[in-house]
Structure formats: C-alpha cells, structure tokens
Scaffold this active site. Structure first.
Site, PDB file in Angstrom:
ATOM      1  N   ILE A 160       0.845  -1.206   0.000  1.00  0.00           N
ATOM      2  CA  ILE A 160       0.000   0.000   0.000  1.00  0.00           C
ATOM      3  C   ILE A 160       0.877   1.251   0.000  1.00  0.00           C
ATOM      4  CG2 ILE A 160      -1.764   1.287   1.282  1.00  0.00           C
ATOM      5  CD1 ILE A 160      -2.803  -1.496   2.291  1.00  0.00           C
ATOM      6  N   THR A 238      -4.296   5.536   7.276  1.00  0.00           N
ATOM      7  CA  THR A 238      -5.227   4.552   6.715  1.00  0.00           C
ATOM      8  C   THR A 238      -4.809   3.146   7.160  1.00  0.00           C
ATOM      9  OG1 THR A 238      -3.884   4.482   4.707  1.00  0.00           O
ATOM     10  CG2 THR A 238      -5.848   5.863   4.639  1.00  0.00           C
ATOM     11  N   ALA A 239      -3.930   3.061   8.156  1.00  0.00           N
ATOM     12  CA  ALA A 239      -3.395   1.752   8.566  1.00  0.00           C
ATOM     13  C   ALA A 239      -4.189   1.212   9.763  1.00  0.00           C
ATOM     14  CB  ALA A 239      -1.914   1.875   8.870  1.00  0.00           C
ATOM     15  N   ARG A 240      -3.787   1.608  10.950  1.00  0.00           N
ATOM     16  CA  ARG A 240      -4.516   1.218  12.160  1.00  0.00           C
ATOM     17  C   ARG A 240      -4.452   2.380  13.142  1.00  0.00           C
ATOM     18  NH1 ARG A 240      -6.602  -2.114   9.584  1.00  0.00           N
ATOM     19  NH2 ARG A 240      -6.648  -4.360   9.866  1.00  0.00           N
ATOM     20  N   GLU A 269     -12.018   1.838  17.437  1.00  0.00           N
ATOM     21  CA  GLU A 269     -13.154   2.057  16.537  1.00  0.00           C
ATOM     22  C   GLU A 269     -14.187   0.940  16.704  1.00  0.00           C
ATOM     23  OE1 GLU A 269     -10.655   2.025  12.917  1.00  0.00           O
ATOM     24  OE2 GLU A 269     -11.751   0.229  12.288  1.00  0.00           O
ATOM     25  N   HIS A 287     -13.402   3.977   8.420  1.00  0.00           N
ATOM     26  CA  HIS A 287     -12.640   2.811   7.947  1.00  0.00           C
ATOM     27  C   HIS A 287     -13.143   2.336   6.572  1.00  0.00           C
ATOM     28  CE1 HIS A 287     -10.052  -0.782   9.442  1.00  0.00           C
ATOM     29  NE2 HIS A 287      -9.988  -0.666   8.129  1.00  0.00           N
ATOM     30  N   GLY A 289     -11.152   2.334   3.796  1.00  0.00           N
ATOM     31  CA  GLY A 289      -9.993   2.074   2.926  1.00  0.00           C
ATOM     32  C   GLY A 289     -10.265   1.115   1.782  1.00  0.00           C
ATOM     33  N   SER A 290     -10.839  -0.039   2.086  1.00  0.00           N
ATOM     34  CA  SER A 290     -11.023  -1.047   1.038  1.00  0.00           C
ATOM     35  C   SER A 290     -12.467  -1.098   0.531  1.00  0.00           C
ATOM     36  CB  SER A 290     -10.633  -2.426   1.587  1.00  0.00           C
ATOM     37  OG  SER A 290     -11.502  -2.787   2.650  1.00  0.00           O
TER      38      SER A 290
HETATM   39  C1  8YV Z   1     -10.684  -4.072   5.771  1.00  0.00           C
HETATM   40  C2  8YV Z   1      -8.387  -3.340   6.547  1.00  0.00           C
HETATM   41  O1  8YV Z   1     -11.651  -3.773   4.850  1.00  0.00           O
HETATM   42  O2  8YV Z   1      -7.650  -5.185   5.301  1.00  0.00           O
HETATM   43  C3  8YV Z   1      -7.509  -4.507   6.300  1.00  0.00           C
HETATM   44  O3  8YV Z   1      -6.615  -4.746   7.133  1.00  0.00           O
HETATM   45  O4  8YV Z   1      -8.128  -2.588   7.407  1.00  0.00           O
HETATM   46  C4  8YV Z   1      -9.615  -3.038   5.730  1.00  0.00           C
HETATM   47  O5  8YV Z   1      -9.264  -2.654   4.493  1.00  0.00           O
HETATM   48  C5  8YV Z   1     -11.374  -4.039   7.079  1.00  0.00           C
HETATM   49  O6  8YV Z   1     -10.472  -4.374   8.059  1.00  0.00           O
HETATM   50  C6  8YV Z   1     -12.605  -4.936   7.098  1.00  0.00           C
HETATM   51  O7  8YV Z   1     -12.271  -6.263   6.842  1.00  0.00           O
END
Ligand code: 8YV
Length: 321
Positions: A160, A238-240, A269, A287, A289-290
């Site tokens: 990423i 965008t990580a943790r 969260e 959250h 991101g994906s």
């Molecule tokens: C996930 C994420 O969509 O993949 C990861 O580690 O943080 C996100 O992109 C989310 O955790 C839900 O599964």
C-alpha cells in the site's frame, strides 16, 4: 455427495461472496446483526472446521485457546492481522490466511483522498455549501495547503505504501519513506529512504501512515514524534488507529503544530476519541480504505479461495502461519 465443510461466518459479507459461501459450505452465519464477542465465537464454532472472519473479531491467545479442536483455519477478510494472535494460532496448529494485493489500490486511493481533503479543507467547504452559509466567492475563503510539489513521508513501504508513492508522483511530490527494511531500488518508486522513522519525520510536509500495527509501534505518533514534524504538517492514517496517540494528535491539531489530519482508522473504533469531533481541521472517515464493490468482492473471493484450497488439500495461496 461429499459432506460440505462447516464454517462459521462472522459477518454478512457482500452478496456475491455469500452466494459462494452458501453454495460450497455448510455455513453457520452470525445472524445477530452485531459483532460476535469472545463467548459467541467460541460457542458458535462448535463443530466447525474453519472460521471466515473480519478484523472486528478479536482472536486473542485466550480465544484461540478455547476454540473447538475441529477448527483448523481462520480466513480473515483483511490484509491486517493484528486482531489475530498468530503465535497462538500456530501453536494450536490453526492456519491463518489474509487478503493481500486486492485492496492495495482502493486503500492507496483513499490515502490520496485524505491527503487532498485534509489539505484543501474539504470538510469545511462541503459543510458551508450544504448548510447554505456560502455567501459568495472570496479570494481568501478556505485557503488550504498546496499538495503539488510538497514532500510526502510514508511510514511503512509495503504494497500500500508503494501504491501511495506511485500516486503521489502524479502530484509531483517528493516522496520519502521509512520501512523496517530498505526496499530494492526497483520497488522504491523513486522515494528517498530514511533508516529510522525519527529521521523521516523532519522531511514530512505530509505524513502517511501505512505500516501494519505491531506491539512495537503502538502510539508511534506521540507528542515527541509530532515535535519532529515540520510546523504545519498534515498527517493521514489509513493503517490502524493504534499507531496514533489520539490525545497528542488532537493537542497538535488544536495548537496548529499539525495543520490538518485525515483519518480512516481509530484506536477503539467504531468509538473515536471525542476530541476529534469538534475540530474543523480533521477529515474523518469510518474505515473505508477497502470499501469499493470491486475490492470487497475480491477480498471475499480471496478468503474463499483459501478455504477451498484448504479443504481440497492444496497449498493455501495466502497462508501466514
Ligand atoms: C478491511 C483493513 O476492509 O484489510 C484490512 O486490514 O483494514 C480493511 O481494508 C477491514 O479491516 C474490514 O475487513
């Protein structure tokens, strides 16, 4: 017909993914409408061969120790695995798989969204228009920070981080990075390597956090490290959430030491530090991101590819332990 493997599915994953789950597995669905707690994970998995889960479920050493003997695989719908005690899983002979690659672009895209939104004051502008407080064009209204040509520091240059670097070059940014290991030249995306994270920080007009959460980097961005950033830097995560000391970041956003922040992830969260709510210079996302249709389907299919391989006795494509 052969008996279908029994799996516990902790979330209502996208429809196309659930259709495959129901076709190929004897699926026990979490139908409570909320995240299962430790007791529910343990009791609902009774008799199951595998668990299809997300990072909302915590697989601590204690939970893993209490899982039924029959459970031999945990397939998580995420690239991050900080919610699973991998050593405990390995010790019990439980395989763990994740979903690398397929969410790289979506997460890098949202990193750029946060960089731009935070720097260009998108939250304040959007609210002004929506709330009918925009009285007309004004040469000094909501002046933000120029992104083009600035220095971007990336903490964590995995898939990423590298995808963020590629996008940043489209904004003529000078990219710097720190990673536990220096990358081979052909993967560095032209970015400048810093041997230590503290050495990276003074070069960050923008800091993007893209490192996996570990015990070592808990509250990485604390008061001392914020002091190492240039005055008026912009921070995005965008990580943790655990990589950021929220109280320290909120204090810096208030003082102006940090001009703006863009956050997609939060410690604890979905509850967030309430100090963020009243700040105009932070852009907050839940959250996401994906969260694209394409990526979420691909993540689910990847989990199923791993489950299918496991029950067919094939090597697991994304095995971590
Ligand atoms: C996930 C994420 O969509 O993949 C990861 O580690 O943080 C996100 O992109 C989310 O955790 C839900 O599964």
């Amino acid at each position: 017909m052969a008996k279908k493997p029994q799996i516990f599915v902790t979330q209502q994953f996208p429809d196309a993914v659930m259709a495959r789950v129901e076709r190929d597995y004897d699926a026990r669905l979490n139908d409570t409408g909320r995240v299962p707690n430790a007791e529910e994970i343990v009791s609902r998995t009774s008799g199951c061969d595998a668990i299809f889960c997300a990072p909302t479920e915590k697989f601590t050493a204690d939970v893993i120790g209490r899982l039924p003997e029959s459970v031999r695989l945990i397939a998580t719908f995420s690239v991050g695995v900080d919610h699973i005690d991998l050593a405990a899983a390995k010790a019990r002979g439980i395989a763990v798989t994740n979903t690398p690659d397929v969410l790289t672009d979506a997460t890098a895209d949202i990193t750029l969204l946060l960089i731009l939104a935070a720097a260009r004051r998108a939250y304040e502008g959007e609210r002004m228009v929506r709330e009918d407080r925009w009285v007309g064009w004004d040469p000094k209204m909501l002046m933000g920070i120029e992104v083009t040509g600035k220095r971007l520091g990336i903490l964590g240059m995995g898939r990423i981080g590298q995808a963020v670097a590629r996008r940043a070059s489209g904004f003529s940014m000078e990219v710097h990075y720190h990673n536990r290991k220096r990358l081979p030249k052909d993967q560095e995306q032209g970015a400048i390597y810093h041997e230590t994270a503290d050495g990276l920080l003074p070069h960050c007009d923008f800091l993007s956090i893209n490192a996996p959460a570990t015990a070592e980097n808990y509250h990485f961005l604390n008061q001392q490290r914020i002091a190492l950033l240039p005055d008026g830097a912009v921070v995005v995560n965008t990580a943790r959430g655990t990589l950021v000391d929220d109280d320290a970041l909120i204090a810096a956003l208030k003082s102006g030491k940090i001009a703006a922040a863009g956050l997609d992830v939060f410690e604890g969260e979905p509850r967030i530090n309430p100090g963020y709510r009243n700040l105009e210079n932070v852009f907050l996302l839940p959250h996401l991101g994906s969260a694209t249709i394409e990526t979420r389907n691909a993540m689910g299919f990847k989990c199923l590819d791993n489950l299918d391989a496991f029950f067919a006795g094939r090597p697991l494509p994304d095995r971590l332990v």
